[in-house]
Scaffold this active site. Structure first.
Site, PDB file in Angstrom:
ATOM      1  N   TYR A  59       0.860  -1.179   0.000  1.00  0.00           N
ATOM      2  CA  TYR A  59       0.000   0.000   0.000  1.00  0.00           C
ATOM      3  C   TYR A  59       0.901   1.235   0.000  1.00  0.00           C
ATOM      4  CZ  TYR A  59      -3.198   3.584   1.747  1.00  0.00           C
ATOM      5  OH  TYR A  59      -3.928   4.747   1.905  1.00  0.00           O
ATOM      6  N   HIS A  60       0.623   2.184  -0.899  1.00  0.00           N
ATOM      7  CA  HIS A  60       1.477   3.354  -1.071  1.00  0.00           C
ATOM      8  C   HIS A  60       0.973   4.504  -0.215  1.00  0.00           C
ATOM      9  CE1 HIS A  60       4.261   6.092  -2.780  1.00  0.00           C
ATOM     10  NE2 HIS A  60       4.470   5.428  -3.896  1.00  0.00           N
ATOM     11  N   GLY A  61       1.752   4.874   0.804  1.00  0.00           N
ATOM     12  CA  GLY A  61       1.442   6.056   1.594  1.00  0.00           C
ATOM     13  C   GLY A  61       1.742   7.315   0.799  1.00  0.00           C
TER      14      GLY A  61
END
Length: 330
Positions: A129-131
């Site tokens: 998951y890309h912050g």
């Protein structure tokens, strides 16, 4: 010359320089009680100062990236001495850079990595998951390199190549172009590879609800099938509370869709607790299609989020988790 013996006029009582200046400004502007307006401005200064700091703190990440670039350039100057090293020439540089990031992650975010034993010695495709920034992934790469002596390559968005001074970082840390051919080649050569299928869109426009924005992307799943490697999901708890974006404003979304550049302000970089969790590997199955495998990977990542992240994310709670004494279980 003493300020308290000065007067603004012949008929005026002695007053300080500041009072005299206010009196003069009132006369020029015609505004009475100017001191009250200035007091209000001083109040606004204290009100907006924390906001200013919040928008400046993310620059620390950019600063550390350029420090990393500087360190690598220093090592590059030693290229004529390359033959005297028994190991790879860049080993020392990578160790220095990863140590810097590890120390920063430990001190600033109390970084922890859970599930290290799930990482295979051979090739694998990690999906994460890309912050708002990939700072948690930097910490993850450094932790794996330190504890398993295993380096994980990563697919970077094309705009990163446009940033001045970043080329040497991309070269030394072997960033892979996003084409299926290059990704498959890296995996078949025995390397571990990581990709955020949500990319910049997820980074900028997801929020404290941790919505996974993958759309219909399944190219990464086809890569795993072609290379016959497992897919391993990754998720970092509180990554949205670390740095947030103003992606909720329609103007910034419109600008991104038109330019494909991340022209969205970031704020935060708060010292919240960050924990990266490694999910169970999804093994290679020749009977599964790319679309089915992509859905499996998305569901696995969603399960990690639901298990380890309280939704919606809360900055205060994430900060308080830094003071927890009980060890978090996997």
């Amino acid at each position: 010359m003493t300020g308290r013996n000065e007067s603004c006029g012949a008929d005026q009582m002695p007053m300080s320089y500041l009072t005299c200046l206010l009196y003069t400004l009132e006369g020029w502007t015609g505004v009475e009680h100017l001191d009250e307006y200035l007091s209000y401005l001083a109040y606004l200064k204290w009100l907006f100062a924390p906001l200013l700091v919040a928008f400046l703190l993310p620059a620390i990440i950019l600063f550390l990236l350029y420090v990393s670039s500087f360190i690598l350039h220093i090592y590059k100057l030693r290229a004529p001495l390359k033959e005297v090293y028994t190991n790879d020439f860049w080993d020392g540089a990578m160790l220095t850079v990863t140590t810097m990031w590890s120390v920063h992650g430990r001190i600033w975010n109390g970084y922890e990595l859970h599930g290290l034993e799930k990482i295979p010695d051979g090739p694998a495709l990690f999906v994460f998951y890309h912050g708002a920034t990939p700072v948690d992934f930097f910490y993850f790469v450094c932790a794996v390199l330190a504890k398993k002596k295993k380096y994980i390559h990563v697919v970077a968005d094309h705009f990163v190549n446009l940033l001045p001074g970043f080329k040497i970082i991309l070269d030394v840390f072997r960033t892979v172009p996003g084409s299926q051919e290059e990704c498959t080649k890296a995996l078949k050569n025995g390397h571990a590879l990581a990709i955020a299928p949500g990319g910049v869109r997820e980074a900028l426009f997801s929020n404290e609800s941790y919505t996974v924005l993958w759309g219909n992307r399944k190219g990464f799943a086809q890569v795993a099938i072609n290379a016959k490697v497992p897919i391993i999901p990754l998720f970092t708890q509180n990554v949205r509370e670390n740095i947030r974006t103003l992606g909720g404003f329609k103007l910034f979304r419109w600008m991104y869709e038109k330019t494909r550049l991340p022209l969205v302000p970031l704020y935060g970089n708060l010292p919240v607790k960050l924990r990266t969790y490694v999910g169970d590997p999804i093994p290679y199955d020749p009977n599964v299609t790319a679309a089915e495998l992509a859905e499996k990977a998305k569901n696995a990542l969603q399960c990690l989020i639901e298990k380890h992240q309280k939704i919606p994310g809360n900055v205060f709670r994430a900060l308080m988790e830094r003071f927890e004494t009980q060890k978090k279980e996997d």
